[in-house]
Design a protein around this motif. Structure first.
Motif, mmCIF file in Angstrom:
data_model
loop_
_atom_site.group_PDB
_atom_site.id
_atom_site.type_symbol
_atom_site.label_atom_id
_atom_site.label_comp_id
_atom_site.label_asym_id
_atom_site.label_seq_id
_atom_site.Cartn_x
_atom_site.Cartn_y
_atom_site.Cartn_z
ATOM 1 N N THR A 62 0.821 -1.209 0.000
ATOM 2 C CA THR A 62 0.000 0.000 0.000
ATOM 3 C C THR A 62 0.859 1.266 0.000
ATOM 4 O OG1 THR A 62 -1.698 -1.208 1.227
ATOM 5 C CG2 THR A 62 -1.838 1.196 1.222
ATOM 6 N N ARG A 110 2.271 1.841 -3.314
ATOM 7 C CA ARG A 110 1.259 2.359 -4.236
ATOM 8 C C ARG A 110 1.043 3.853 -3.988
ATOM 9 N NH1 ARG A 110 -4.530 -0.156 -3.549
ATOM 10 N NH2 ARG A 110 -4.400 1.270 -1.784
ATOM 11 N N LEU A 114 3.483 1.849 -7.559
ATOM 12 C CA LEU A 114 2.525 0.917 -8.170
ATOM 13 C C LEU A 114 1.315 1.684 -8.668
ATOM 14 C CD1 LEU A 114 2.730 -1.839 -5.436
ATOM 15 C CD2 LEU A 114 3.988 -1.705 -7.604
ATOM 16 N N ARG A 115 0.605 1.076 -9.600
ATOM 17 C CA ARG A 115 -0.534 1.782 -10.176
ATOM 18 C C ARG A 115 -1.666 1.902 -9.151
ATOM 19 N NH1 ARG A 115 -4.348 -1.962 -11.479
ATOM 20 N NH2 ARG A 115 -3.621 -4.096 -11.837
ATOM 21 N N ASN A 173 3.177 1.610 -12.132
ATOM 22 C CA ASN A 173 2.374 2.776 -12.510
ATOM 23 C C ASN A 173 2.738 3.230 -13.921
ATOM 24 O OD1 ASN A 173 0.562 4.684 -12.314
ATOM 25 N ND2 ASN A 173 1.549 5.900 -10.707
#
Lengths: 202, 202, 202, 202
Positions: free
Chosen positions: D148, D151, D156-157, D202
């Motif tokens: 998390t 992200r 991360l996307r 991402n």
DNA sequence: GATTAATCGAGACGGTACGTCGTGTCTTACC
DNA sequence: GGTAAGACACGACGTACCGTCTCGATTAATC
């Protein structure tokens, strides 16, 4: 003489509570149903406390029945047949009381668990055995004296061995309860004494 | 009549091996020393197999002593005193054999553990109790018949109750072994029979 | 080639009866509830017969589930996402079916006993392990071919390792069922495939 | 707060001794080779004591592996790929350790008995299942937080579901060990993480 | 009043026997 | 040689019960 104890004295009330609980369990559920663990719990006593007084379940059980029989006494009326019958009836009653222990009501025509377990306990622990034999010896001594007196006053034949007579009488009761499972009611007891005395008379 | 069994038949040799091992253990080390586990191992038999035939240690123990007494027989010579003495001696011998079980040699003046445990076993399991009483009933039936015949041919007085007589005799032996711990040697046995017959004669 | 058998031929109906009974027991009462003994009895078959075909309870269990999954097939529509989703849904369904085995209805949020026991069986017996891996290899080979074809026609990026992709997909399902106990419903399965394909696209 | 306990306190050393012995047996001889009886003996502890703490062999086994994994930790360096790889390598190592349990050295290319048995244990006993899922939940919570955070900081996307990603990673490892029997060495683990992150970036 | 010694309550611990359970093999008779 | 029926072997597991030990808290006698 009485060595002055130090430390906290034993709570005399505990003996009473424990024995009461143990008696109930023994008579209701038989020997296997007598659990020191549970006795302690029911009596509100620690196991340590219990085992300090009765080092073994066997000892506890013996203490229970010893207390039950404390009040058995022998009377000497001068009529040997009557006195022996009285004694035998007491023994028979005690046996019957234990025979039905741990069994549903009415199911006492089987045989006697508790008595046998106590005898076994006497074999497992020398002190219990000794104690048991002493109890019986003491009780029987009275009966033997009774017989001896009857013999001396001529009621029984001179050559009679009191021990053998007593063995025959008490033995028959135990034999029926423990081995054959036959009843030991009053009728039988009277017939038994009568039969034994038939040959014992002078 | 002979129902044709299906499946693998039971190995009859197993009973023999197990009972032999169990007998040895019971007589040598007493009731507590009789371990189904070890019996199975010594007999070279699986525990399952053992428990299929004797569902309990108690059952196994009873089977052992039942087999020990199989060969006891009663002889009828026409002399009631002699015959009864013979029977009583056999009983006494069997009791003495078990009295010393599990005890160091010579220490048999105590009381009898195995016998008491077996009686207790009879109280724990209804089927064992029944079986035990049947065994005794069967054996005693012979003795009762003996007494009855003696009474009919006039050796004993007419009103005598054979059961009571037998109770007195056998009872005395059991009583001494189980309760008082007194010896049941030949001398005592003979005196016992003599005393009992004194009043039973015609 | 086909060796000419001698003696009585095997009753082919028996396989059916046994497997049916075994399946019922396995799915209803779980692995522990699958008793060869009882299976034989319910199928009306001797234990000998059963063990001649499945030498072990583990083998029997494997045979049961192998039969349950016989009909799982893979379709190739040209849409890799759709095809993989379809395959995963089938796997998920099979897992869900066994997850609830031996549990009260609705209590399937726990984890999966039967699957784990079968895996354990594969570890206990080499042949079962081999067989299991072969089954999975055969089934996965189809899926791998599917992925490879998709990659070749440009749906997936060239460097993608089909095995890794498949591990991620199938692994996630097994992981949830066996380890975390999370559900593997259709929604999750679709999200899973979508996520995995996100990085796999060309 | 700290409730004043009464009675003899538990000997904390016993847990240590028992678990050490159990760990050795489990890892050396596999699940079937873990015998509570022998564990107790080796640890110098009474069976009663052992069963008071771990009421079942299954519970004992779970306790063993739970302790083995106590020290597994997750590091957050800010490089999600590196961190996840580190976590996965630890899981893989733990699996490999148990995969070879009870098998001759080198024979670990088969599948994993102990892990499967533990999962099965979780299905046999509700409490074990719960406990196992909690352990995994707690450990995974850290990894989920890791993902998390990555992200949120843009590694991360945004739409990525951390749970799905973790399922894919950990699932693949368990799948290979439990089901396909494929190796889970460092090379595979790295490729696995790389593949999964390909689509997650991402 | 402080110390000491023994008792009490609670519960963990030790030891061990017992019996159960489950799988898989073997022995019969029958087909 | 397959099948039915059931005894047999093997061994692990868990239980039950008794009696001991270890704490902390109490109680009375003694210094």
């Amino acid at each position: 003489m009485t060595e002055s104890r130090r430390g906290r004295p034993r709570d005399t009330d505990i003996d009473e509570r424990v024995l009461r609980a143990a008696t109930a369990m023994l008579l209701e559920h038989g020997y296997a149903g007598l659990s020191p663990n549970e006795v302690a719990e029911r009596a509100g006593v620690a196991k340590t406390t219990l085992y300090r007084r009765w080092p073994t379940k066997d000892h506890l059980a013996i203490a229970v029945v010893a207390r039950l029989q404390e009040d058995d006494e022998i009377t000497d009326t001068g009529d040997i047949r009557r006195d022996l019958t009285g004694y035998m009836v007491k023994i028979a009653a005690a046996l019957e009381r234990m025979r039905s222990a741990g069994r549903p009501a009415g199911d006492h025509d089987a045989s006697a668990g508790v008595v046998a377990e106590l005898v076994a306990a006497g074999a497992r622990h020398d002190d219990i055995g000794r104690l048991g034999r002493e109890v019986f010896a003491r009780r029987n001594a009275l009966a033997l004296a009774l017989i001896t007196r009857a013999r001396e006053r001529g009621e029984l034949r001179p050559g009679l061995d009191p021990v053998v007579l007593l063995d025959q009488l008490a033995g028959a009761l135990y034999y029926r309860v423990l081995i054959t499972g036959a009843p030991v009611d009053r009728a039988y007891t009277e017939r038994l004494v009568a039969t034994a005395l038939d040959g014992a008379r002078n």
